[in-house]
Design an enzyme around this catalytic site. Structure first.
Site, PDB file in Angstrom:
ATOM      1  N   ASP A 155       0.838  -1.206   0.000  1.00  0.00           N
ATOM      2  CA  ASP A 155       0.000   0.000   0.000  1.00  0.00           C
ATOM      3  C   ASP A 155       0.876   1.260   0.000  1.00  0.00           C
ATOM      4  O   ASP A 155       1.903   1.299  -0.671  1.00  0.00           O
ATOM      5  CB  ASP A 155      -0.923  -0.035   1.226  1.00  0.00           C
ATOM      6  CG  ASP A 155      -2.261   0.631   0.972  1.00  0.00           C
ATOM      7  OD1 ASP A 155      -2.298   1.878   0.923  1.00  0.00           O
ATOM      8  OD2 ASP A 155      -3.252  -0.080   0.821  1.00  0.00           O
ATOM      9  N   HIS A 187      -3.429   5.870   3.901  1.00  0.00           N
ATOM     10  CA  HIS A 187      -4.277   4.744   3.519  1.00  0.00           C
ATOM     11  C   HIS A 187      -3.727   3.419   4.038  1.00  0.00           C
ATOM     12  O   HIS A 187      -4.458   2.596   4.600  1.00  0.00           O
ATOM     13  CB  HIS A 187      -4.405   4.722   1.995  1.00  0.00           C
ATOM     14  CG  HIS A 187      -5.364   3.714   1.453  1.00  0.00           C
ATOM     15  ND1 HIS A 187      -4.985   2.434   1.101  1.00  0.00           N
ATOM     16  CD2 HIS A 187      -6.689   3.798   1.187  1.00  0.00           C
ATOM     17  CE1 HIS A 187      -6.028   1.774   0.642  1.00  0.00           C
ATOM     18  NE2 HIS A 187      -7.088   2.573   0.690  1.00  0.00           N
ATOM     19  N   SER A 385     -11.274  -1.168   0.265  1.00  0.00           N
ATOM     20  CA  SER A 385      -9.927  -1.097   0.854  1.00  0.00           C
ATOM     21  C   SER A 385      -9.929  -1.475   2.319  1.00  0.00           C
ATOM     22  O   SER A 385      -8.957  -2.048   2.828  1.00  0.00           O
ATOM     23  CB  SER A 385      -9.364   0.326   0.717  1.00  0.00           C
ATOM     24  OG  SER A 385      -8.987   0.602  -0.606  1.00  0.00           O
TER      25      SER A 385
END
Length: 447
Positions: A155, A187, A385
């Site tokens: 990520d 994120h 996600s």
């Protein structure tokens, strides 16, 4: 009778008002014992003009445009009213309305099907994990925590958050070549907490399914959350090579909350992203990949989630109710199958709406959406996600319980252990909603 007109409104239009909104309107009623009667009307008119109600107005589908036009005119002429968003797929709009404008709309607009209270909904991580039946799973009198397993978060990086203390055992950076863990986007840190946060900064409140699993941070996306096929392939390849170099402390699971719009290569296995994740799968790593956030249209599964080998995860809105499925629904943004190659996807659903997990201070997302911060150390995000690392955390529990499970066996047990509460379309719901308790047998069968 202060607010008596609201009682009348509820009586006259009860079928068009949802229960929560009816209750709010009824609670505006206040009998005045010590106020002169001639002032009651004045107070009530002031209330009708000042009190704001956040609502969702649903119109009859065939009259959606006319209904939107009419509510726009009503909200424009009343003070303290504001129209926010239109949702043409579900024939809805959201607005702040005062009681007088709400009453006018109900009495003059025959296109209104239902008016809902725009309630605050937060599928907190502690609720999400409980909803997935992944909280306090016991086998052989031992609580499964993911201890002894390792999850690679491919990520934007991982910030060394208190809830991950001592468990980011490896970090590699294909963007800036830094060696110490960091996350300049935010994120990846959120995803790490979705899988393995131990909630030490929240007194046990925001805990992931695998609070003792180790983590490998693999940074393949930049500060803005974007990367290239090249860096992503490097990240997956690094995980495969890592296991060859570290056979005693291998990466058991890859969590990939990323992807690109799928394009047809004629055959699925010609997609380079699919090829690399399937190589990881063949090497023994269980790969969990986000379905994508391009729903509700069909054929929106992103790459590499369209691989027929990996576990492709869609997002469910559990409405913060951990112990019931009746109000659960697939998140509207969650990508749907079939894939461009006709395969049924996603494979499974997990909580993915308004998930509270770890915050990466001063990262791009943290500065962009300050209102998403929770209690200083946490942050709210939604998407497939978030659902993907929750599944990765459940897989960690499965691997702790039985290290000999293959990736194919894990995928099959996850799918066969799901909760099914609707007559589902498999290209929307997959095999159903993850249930860790049902996916992890009480006894290990070595036959």
């Amino acid at each position: 009778m202060f607010g008596y007109s609201m009682i009348q409104t509820v009586r006259n239009y009860s079928k068009q008002l949802d229960r929560s909104l009816r209750d709010d309107l009824i609670h505006l009623y206040r009998p005045f014992k010590y106020t002169p009667c001639f002032l009651h009307g004045l107070f009530e008119r002031k209330l009708m003009r000042k009190k704001k109600l956040s609502v969702i107005v649903q119109f009859q589908p065939e009259a959606y445009e006319d209904g939107c036009q009419q509510i726009a005119e009503i909200t424009k002429k009343h003070k303290n009213n504001k129209l926010y968003h239109y949702y043409n797929r579900v024939s809805c709009c959201t607005a702040d309305m005062t009681p007088d404008s709400l009453e006018e709309m109900l009495s003059t607009c025959n296109h209104v099907k239902k008016v809902y209270k725009n309630k605050e909904v937060q599928a907190l991580l502690d609720v999400a994990v409980e909803s997935a039946k992944a909280k306090q799973v016991f086998r052989n009198n031992t609580a499964l925590t993911g201890k002894g397993t390792k999850i690679a978060i491919i990520d934007t990086g991982i910030y060394p958050h208190q809830d991950l203390s001592g468990r980011i055992t490896d970090f590699v950076d294909f963007i800036n070549n830094r060696t110490e863990p960091y996350d300049d986007n935010g994120h990846g840190t959120h995803c790490a907490g979705d899988a393995a946060g131990d909630a030490s900064a929240s007194d046990g409140k925001y805990m992931g399914p695998a609070p003792k699993a180790n983590l490998a941070g693999v940074k393949v996306l930049n500060k803005m959350g974007s990367g290239t096929l090249d860096t992503i392939m490097q990240g997956v390849e690094w995980c495969i090579q890592y296991n060859e170099d570290h056979p005693t402390t291998p990466i058991d699971i890859i969590s990939m909350s990323l992807g690109s719009e799928a394009q047809s290569y004629g055959e699925e296995d010609r997609d380079p992203m699919v090829q690399i994740v399937e190589e990881a799968w063949k090497s023994g790593i269980t790969v969990c990949v986000a379905a994508g956030n391009s729903g509700p249209d069909p054929q929106t599964i992103s790459s590499p989630g369209l691989s027929d080998r990996v576990i492709t995860v869609g997002a469910l809105d559990d409405r913060t109710t951990a112990n019931t499925r009746r109000d659960d629904e697939v998140a509207s943004f969650s990508s749907r199958g079939p894939t461009l190659y006709g395969e049924i996807k996603p494979d499974i659903l997990a909580p993915g709406v308004d998930i509270i997990s770890l915050r990466s201070p001063n990262s791009y997302l943290d500065r962009l959406q300050k209102s998403n911060r929770v209690d200083g150390d946490y942050y709210i995000m939604s998407g497939t996600s978030m659902a993907t690392p929750i599944i990765a955390g459940v897989v960690s529990l499965m691997k702790q319980h039985n290290p000999d499970l293959t990736a194919d066996e894990i995928k099959e047990r996850l799918k066969s252990g799901t909760d099914i509460w609707v007559d589902r379309d498999e290209n929307v719901y997959g095999a159903g909603y993850v249930n860790a308790e049902q996916s992890i047998p009480q006894q290990i069968n070595h036959n």
